[in-house]
Design a protein around this motif. Structure first.
Motif, mmCIF file in Angstrom:
data_model
loop_
_atom_site.group_PDB
_atom_site.id
_atom_site.type_symbol
_atom_site.label_atom_id
_atom_site.label_comp_id
_atom_site.label_asym_id
_atom_site.label_seq_id
_atom_site.Cartn_x
_atom_site.Cartn_y
_atom_site.Cartn_z
ATOM 1 N N ALA A 66 1.772 1.182 -6.654
ATOM 2 C CA ALA A 66 2.151 2.037 -5.526
ATOM 3 C C ALA A 66 0.903 2.306 -4.712
ATOM 4 O O ALA A 66 -0.097 2.781 -5.214
ATOM 5 N N ARG A 67 0.948 2.001 -3.431
ATOM 6 C CA ARG A 67 -0.209 2.205 -2.566
ATOM 7 C C ARG A 67 0.188 3.072 -1.378
ATOM 8 O O ARG A 67 1.363 3.230 -1.077
ATOM 9 N N ASP A 68 -0.809 3.612 -0.716
ATOM 10 C CA ASP A 68 -0.544 4.403 0.487
ATOM 11 C C ASP A 68 0.145 3.529 1.524
ATOM 12 O O ASP A 68 -0.208 2.371 1.716
ATOM 13 N N LEU A 69 1.112 4.092 2.208
ATOM 14 C CA LEU A 69 1.886 3.339 3.185
ATOM 15 C C LEU A 69 1.269 3.439 4.573
ATOM 16 O O LEU A 69 0.601 4.422 4.897
ATOM 17 N N PRO A 70 1.497 2.441 5.437
ATOM 18 C CA PRO A 70 1.034 2.544 6.831
ATOM 19 C C PRO A 70 1.681 3.734 7.523
ATOM 20 O O PRO A 70 2.820 4.106 7.214
ATOM 21 N N ARG A 71 0.972 4.316 8.448
ATOM 22 C CA ARG A 71 1.502 5.493 9.140
ATOM 23 C C ARG A 71 2.798 5.180 9.871
ATOM 24 O O ARG A 71 3.704 6.017 9.957
ATOM 25 N N SER A 72 2.883 3.968 10.414
ATOM 26 C CA SER A 72 4.105 3.597 11.132
ATOM 27 C C SER A 72 5.303 3.578 10.203
ATOM 28 O O SER A 72 6.399 4.027 10.570
ATOM 29 N N ASP A 73 5.107 3.075 8.979
ATOM 30 C CA ASP A 73 6.209 3.058 8.019
ATOM 31 C C ASP A 73 6.555 4.468 7.554
ATOM 32 O O ASP A 73 7.731 4.803 7.369
ATOM 33 N N VAL A 74 5.536 5.297 7.358
ATOM 34 C CA VAL A 74 5.786 6.680 6.959
ATOM 35 C C VAL A 74 6.601 7.400 8.029
ATOM 36 O O VAL A 74 7.560 8.131 7.724
ATOM 37 N N ALA A 75 6.255 7.176 9.304
ATOM 38 C CA ALA A 75 6.994 7.810 10.390
ATOM 39 C C ALA A 75 8.439 7.318 10.433
ATOM 40 O O ALA A 75 9.367 8.106 10.677
ATOM 41 N N LEU A 76 8.638 6.029 10.184
ATOM 42 C CA LEU A 76 9.994 5.479 10.152
ATOM 43 C C LEU A 76 10.810 6.098 9.028
ATOM 44 O O LEU A 76 11.967 6.482 9.218
ATOM 45 N N ILE A 77 10.219 6.184 7.859
ATOM 46 C CA ILE A 77 10.929 6.741 6.708
ATOM 47 C C ILE A 77 11.262 8.212 6.938
ATOM 48 O O ILE A 77 12.348 8.677 6.591
ATOM 49 N N ASP A 78 10.328 8.939 7.555
ATOM 50 C CA ASP A 78 10.601 10.345 7.871
ATOM 51 C C ASP A 78 11.765 10.473 8.856
ATOM 52 O O ASP A 78 12.646 11.329 8.699
ATOM 53 N N GLY A 79 11.776 9.618 9.867
ATOM 54 C CA GLY A 79 12.881 9.656 10.825
ATOM 55 C C GLY A 79 14.206 9.300 10.176
ATOM 56 O O GLY A 79 15.252 9.906 10.489
ATOM 57 N N GLN A 104 9.557 2.347 -1.765
ATOM 58 C CA GLN A 104 9.220 1.280 -2.713
ATOM 59 C C GLN A 104 9.215 -0.077 -2.005
ATOM 60 O O GLN A 104 8.351 -0.923 -2.246
ATOM 61 N N LEU A 105 10.188 -0.291 -1.127
ATOM 62 C CA LEU A 105 10.211 -1.526 -0.340
ATOM 63 C C LEU A 105 8.988 -1.606 0.562
ATOM 64 O O LEU A 105 8.354 -2.671 0.676
ATOM 65 N N ALA A 106 8.635 -0.504 1.213
ATOM 66 C CA ALA A 106 7.480 -0.495 2.111
ATOM 67 C C ALA A 106 6.193 -0.808 1.361
ATOM 68 O O ALA A 106 5.311 -1.520 1.873
ATOM 69 N N ALA A 107 6.065 -0.300 0.124
ATOM 70 C CA ALA A 107 4.880 -0.583 -0.684
ATOM 71 C C ALA A 107 4.817 -2.072 -1.033
ATOM 72 O O ALA A 107 3.746 -2.684 -1.025
ATOM 73 N N PHE A 108 5.969 -2.650 -1.337
ATOM 74 C CA PHE A 108 6.021 -4.087 -1.632
ATOM 75 C C PHE A 108 5.626 -4.895 -0.399
ATOM 76 O O PHE A 108 4.849 -5.857 -0.493
ATOM 77 N N LEU A 109 6.149 -4.525 0.763
ATOM 78 C CA LEU A 109 5.847 -5.259 1.982
ATOM 79 C C LEU A 109 4.369 -5.155 2.357
ATOM 80 O O LEU A 109 3.776 -6.101 2.857
#
Length: 276
Positions: A66-79, A104-109
């Motif tokens: 598990a790694r830190d996610l990109p900010r863009s993905d974090v914003a998408l997930i929050d939305g 989990q998908l975002a971390a894989f990507l």
């Protein structure tokens, strides 16, 4: 290649000595890299942005980093989760499950140097293939497929992506098992279990009547525990034999009261002030 392994004790001879010592002291999850001797190890069980931590008491198993996610993905997930909570009115537990699966998908990507908007059908299939190789159950994988479908449908409708990469993503078939139910005699025994003794106090008698009313509501009206816990006095209409409950997704519905349930609720309401 990379291999992810959770080592409970320093029993894996493939680990370098300094890593084995660290594992023996803390029992942590390490990322082991290279095809030859495993000469590198990185601890993975510290808290991360998506809240992953490992229980060192579990047996050795393969797992995903598990790694830190990109900010863009974090914003998408929050939305996305805001949409689920505020527009679809899903329960907090359901919203959190969606967040966890998409994260989990975002971390894989990210490990493949991709992000959620740029994922394709092949990326999604590789993600599911990895879940299978990690030993996830069919039901768990099917739940993640459902979360991916829901996320990308929302992303398309919101204009985040032009096409849905999950449109052709299949879902593993899950074997349906019949639920275990009580026999009539067992259900009757359960409902009649709350009983007052000869020397019961007024408070103890009131508790028994309350418990019997709860059981009669659950059995006679087919209510969930959470629905019965949320029933209010104003929501009970004894004259019409109806009770109003709030179920999943904060959806309100009216259900009938059988005669035993109505009598049990009436008996409880007459002594309710004792426990007030």
């Amino acid at each position: 290649r990379s291999e992810f392994i959770l080592v409970e004790q320093a029993v894996d001879s493939r680990l370098p000595g300094d890593v084995r010592c660290e594992v023996e002291r803390h029992g942590k999850c390490f990322q082991l890299e290279d095809d030859g001797p495993f000469n590198r190890g990185r601890c993975l069980n510290e808290p991360t942005a998506i809240g992953t931590s490992w229980n060192p008491t579990r047996r050795a198993r393969r797992t995903m980093a598990a790694r830190d996610l990109p900010r863009s993905d974090v914003a998408l997930i929050d939305g996305f989760t805001d949409h689920l909570a505020l527009e679809r009115h899903l329960s907090p537990a359901t919203v959190e499950a969606y967040r966890r699966d998409v994260s989990q998908l975002a971390a894989f990507l990210r490990r493949a140097r991709r992000d959620l908007p740029g994922a394709g059908i092949d990326d999604l299939r590789r993600f599911l293939a990895q879940l299978t190789s990690l030993g996830y159950a069919r039901a768990s994988i099917a739940r993640r497929v459902g979360a991916i479908h829901t996320f990308y449908r929302w992303a398309v409708s919101s204009g985040v992506v032009a096409d849905d990469p999950a449109a052709l993503l299949g879902r593993p078939k899950v074997i349906s098992r019949l639920p275990v139910v009580l026999r009539v005699a067992e259900a009757a025994a359960l409902v009649e279990a709350p009983d007052t003794g000869e020397d019961a106090s007024e408070v103890e008698s009131a508790v028994v009547l309350r418990d019997r009313a709860i059981l009669e509501l659950m059995y006679g009206s087919g209510l969930r525990v959470s629905e019965v816990a949320g029933v209010t006095v104003d929501g009970v209409d004894l004259d019409r034999g109806r009770v109003t409950v709030v179920g999943k997704g904060d959806k309100e519905r009216e259900v009938p009261l059988g005669d035993p349930a109505r009598q049990a609720v009436l008996a409880w309401l007459t002594v309710r002030s004792v426990l007030a």
